[in-house]
Design a protein around this motif. Structure first.
Motif, PDB file in Angstrom:
ATOM      1  N   SER A   1      44.924  98.503 -49.600  1.00 53.08           N
ATOM      2  CA  SER A   1      44.122  98.368 -50.814  1.00 53.08           C
ATOM      3  C   SER A   1      44.151  96.896 -51.200  1.00 53.08           C
ATOM      4  N   GLN A   2      43.057  96.208 -50.920  1.00 52.11           N
ATOM      5  CA  GLN A   2      43.059  94.751 -51.018  1.00 52.11           C
ATOM      6  C   GLN A   2      43.242  94.256 -52.444  1.00 52.11           C
ATOM      7  N   GLU A   3      42.583  94.886 -53.387  1.00 48.37           N
ATOM      8  CA  GLU A   3      42.686  94.423 -54.773  1.00 48.37           C
ATOM      9  C   GLU A   3      44.087  94.641 -55.335  1.00 48.37           C
ATOM     10  N   GLU A   4      44.743  95.709 -54.903  1.00 50.03           N
ATOM     11  CA  GLU A   4      46.106  95.991 -55.372  1.00 50.03           C
ATOM     12  C   GLU A   4      47.162  95.228 -54.591  1.00 50.03           C
TER      13      GLU A   4
ATOM     14  N   GLY B   1      50.589  95.306 -60.304  1.00 51.45           N
ATOM     15  CA  GLY B   1      50.688  96.495 -61.146  1.00 51.45           C
ATOM     16  C   GLY B   1      51.085  97.776 -60.449  1.00 51.45           C
ATOM     17  N   SER B   2      51.240  97.781 -59.124  1.00 49.50           N
ATOM     18  CA  SER B   2      51.604  99.018 -58.419  1.00 49.50           C
ATOM     19  C   SER B   2      53.114  99.239 -58.469  1.00 49.50           C
TER      20      SER B   2
ATOM     21  N   GLY C   1      44.886 105.505 -58.731  1.00 47.71           N
ATOM     22  CA  GLY C   1      46.009 104.962 -59.478  1.00 47.71           C
ATOM     23  C   GLY C   1      46.737 103.911 -58.673  1.00 47.71           C
ATOM     24  N   LYS C   2      47.885 103.495 -59.168  1.00 43.26           N
ATOM     25  CA  LYS C   2      48.650 102.399 -58.561  1.00 43.26           C
ATOM     26  C   LYS C   2      50.008 102.869 -58.033  1.00 43.26           C
ATOM     27  N   SER C   3      50.113 104.147 -57.665  1.00 42.22           N
ATOM     28  CA  SER C   3      51.385 104.693 -57.199  1.00 42.22           C
ATOM     29  C   SER C   3      51.412 104.747 -55.677  1.00 42.22           C
ATOM     30  N   ASP C   4      52.432 105.448 -55.132  1.00 40.38           N
ATOM     31  CA  ASP C   4      52.572 105.579 -53.688  1.00 40.38           C
ATOM     32  C   ASP C   4      51.771 106.752 -53.119  1.00 40.38           C
ATOM     33  N   SER C   5      51.006 107.438 -53.946  1.00 34.59           N
ATOM     34  CA  SER C   5      50.150 108.518 -53.460  1.00 34.59           C
ATOM     35  C   SER C   5      48.726 108.373 -53.971  1.00 34.59           C
ATOM     36  N   SER C   6      48.360 107.159 -54.353  1.00 33.92           N
ATOM     37  CA  SER C   6      47.025 106.933 -54.911  1.00 33.92           C
ATOM     38  C   SER C   6      46.570 105.516 -54.601  1.00 33.92           C
TER      39      SER C   6
ATOM     40  N   ALA D   1      55.636 105.325 -46.274  1.00 34.25           N
ATOM     41  CA  ALA D   1      56.143 104.009 -46.676  1.00 34.25           C
ATOM     42  C   ALA D   1      55.071 103.295 -47.490  1.00 34.25           C
ATOM     43  N   MET D   2      55.535 102.276 -48.216  1.00 34.24           N
ATOM     44  CA  MET D   2      54.627 101.517 -49.080  1.00 34.24           C
ATOM     45  C   MET D   2      55.109 100.074 -49.169  1.00 34.24           C
ATOM     46  N   TRP D   3      54.191  99.141 -48.944  1.00 34.03           N
ATOM     47  CA  TRP D   3      54.433  97.729 -49.174  1.00 34.03           C
ATOM     48  C   TRP D   3      53.555  97.328 -50.356  1.00 34.03           C
ATOM     49  N   TYR D   4      54.117  96.706 -51.373  1.00 33.63           N
ATOM     50  CA  TYR D   4      53.308  96.437 -52.559  1.00 33.63           C
ATOM     51  C   TYR D   4      53.766  95.165 -53.258  1.00 33.63           C
ATOM     52  N   ASP D   5      52.806  94.562 -53.952  1.00 29.77           N
ATOM     53  CA  ASP D   5      53.088  93.378 -54.754  1.00 29.77           C
ATOM     54  C   ASP D   5      53.171  93.817 -56.215  1.00 29.77           C
ATOM     55  N   PRO D   6      54.349  93.818 -56.827  1.00 29.50           N
ATOM     56  CA  PRO D   6      54.485  94.323 -58.207  1.00 29.50           C
ATOM     57  C   PRO D   6      53.679  93.516 -59.214  1.00 29.50           C
TER      58      PRO D   6
END
Length: 400
Positions: free
Chosen positions: A84-87, A109-110, A55-60, A101-106
């Motif tokens: 996760s390169q694609e995400e 879709g995450s 999935g696209k959450s902070d635990s997947s 912790a999580m760094w993500y590009d909204p």
């Protein structure tokens, strides 16, 4: 007579004491053997650390069948970072599987489910942000590395972005250092045991490794064209270049590391002996000679050491893949044809095997996502199953 008897009694006492001492010594030796055997059994035993959902959450992690290998892993002091390169998403996970912790590009879709979403402005407040998630705009993240401070280095297009342990972004690295021009194509990132950073690149003209200290100050760069590889003396003597015959050196991989107080680059080179028809130049045969580890000085490329990858007298070492180079040894893996299984060998700098692991992932349908040798010398492997991802680890048996 009394004197004789007293001396005889004394001797008997000494003999009895010596027998007791020898008996006690034997018990100690047996106990040590049993402890050693128990340790050896535990060292080769598999352990599942944690699992992750899809999935696209902070635990997947969102991994499609077509892009199952698009995850890069680094590990330092028991803390994992998974890119996760694609995400365009990075997860910081403890060895117990808790997302820290999580760094993500909204835009990809995450979004966090459990972690608190914070802003860059929150870092200046001075408050403890706890377990956080922060939005970052990525272009094309490819590789990740971390140092002893849990600082993150992420290759994004042709620059290296930096994030401190609290999550805030620092000025990026380019060729000359902080804020420098873009790199050629970045093929890997490594943080050495002394926290130096190594950026490996590839271009049409050859390969290069750029070195920086932990503050981002440029140190030096090692470049080579890939065509002129060093050839060990023993190979040159046993396979002379004559009319129609020549040695072919094929660079399989290279790893920068910090050994014995200096920066070095370890090369895995496979050597072949090509025999051709002198008149026509047509290749008649190519015979494998062997796989070697070549140690070079990272500042000038000088040859420092070399040894063949031999686990036995019959082993040519060509099918061994170099996966890590650390102060306690060079790690190579040989895969088996069935399932996720194989052997890991740890070589010292003289080419002697001082550690070995025979591993087997228990899930028959598991596929490999990524693997890493941690700074603790253990093997870690992230595998993909139909419903989840599993992180396994093994302790590598130390040979005495």
């Amino acid at each position: 007579y009394e004197y004789f008897c007293s001396q005889k009694g004394s001797r008997n006492g000494i003999i009895l004491a010596m027998k007791r001492f020898v008996g006690l010594l034997c018990l100690i030796i047996i106990a040590n053997i049993l402890v050693s055997c128990q340790s050896s059994m535990e060292e080769g035993k598999i352990q599942q650390l944690f699992d992750l959902g899809y999935g696209k959450s902070d635990s997947s992690i969102d991994i499609s069948v077509q892009n199952k290998n698009s995850v890069d892993i680094c590990l330092r002091k028991g803390i994992f970072h998974l890119l996760s390169q694609e995400e365009a998403k990075i997860l910081r996970i403890s060895s117990y599987g808790q997302t820290l912790a999580m760094w993500y590009d909204p835009k990809r879709g995450s979004a966090p489910l459990v972690l608190e979403d914070v802003q860059m402005s929150d870092f200046s407040s001075g408050k403890d942000l706890g377990r956080f998630a922060i939005q970052v705009s990525f272009e094309d993240p490819g590789h990740i590395a971390s140092d002893s401070r849990q600082m993150l280095y992420v290759s994004d297009a042709e620059i290296v972005r930096r994030f401190d342990s609290d999550g805030r972004e620092l000025p990026f690295l380019g060729q000359e250092g902080i804020g420098g021009i873009r790199f050629p194509v970045i093929t890997s990132l490594d943080v050495l045991s002394n926290d130096d950073i190594a950026v490996s690149c590839s271009s049409e003209s050859g390969k290069a490794v750029y070195f920086y200290d932990r503050n981002g100050t440029f140190l030096h760069v090692l470049k080579w064209d890939g065509q002129h590889m060093p050839i060990p003396v023993s190979i040159a003597e046993n396979h002379p270049n004559t009319g129609g015959s020549s040695i072919v050196a094929s660079l399989e991989s290279f790893l920068p590391c910090f050994l014995n107080g200096r920066r070095v680059v370890m090369l895995k080179i496979n050597y072949y002996y090509e025999i051709s028809d002198p008149s026509s130049g047509v290749t008649i045969s190519i015979e494998p000679v062997g796989g070697w580890i070549i140690e070079t000085d990272a500042s000038n490329g000088a040859l420092l050491n070399s040894f063949p990858l031999q686990s036995s007298l019959e082993d040519l070492g060509i099918d061994q893949q170099m996966i890590a180079a650390q102060s306690n040894g060079i790690f190579c893996v040989r895969w088996r044809d069935k399932g996720l299984s194989g052997e890991v060998f740890r070589f010292n700098q003289q080419g002697k095997i001082n550690g070995k692991l025979d591993f087997q992932v228990p899930d028959a349908d598991a596929s490999l996502i990524d693997m890493v040798v941690g700074d603790d010398g253990n093997l870690y492997m992230l595998t993909q199953l139909s419903t989840e991802l599993k992180m396994y680890t093994w302790r590598i048996l130390t040979l005495r």
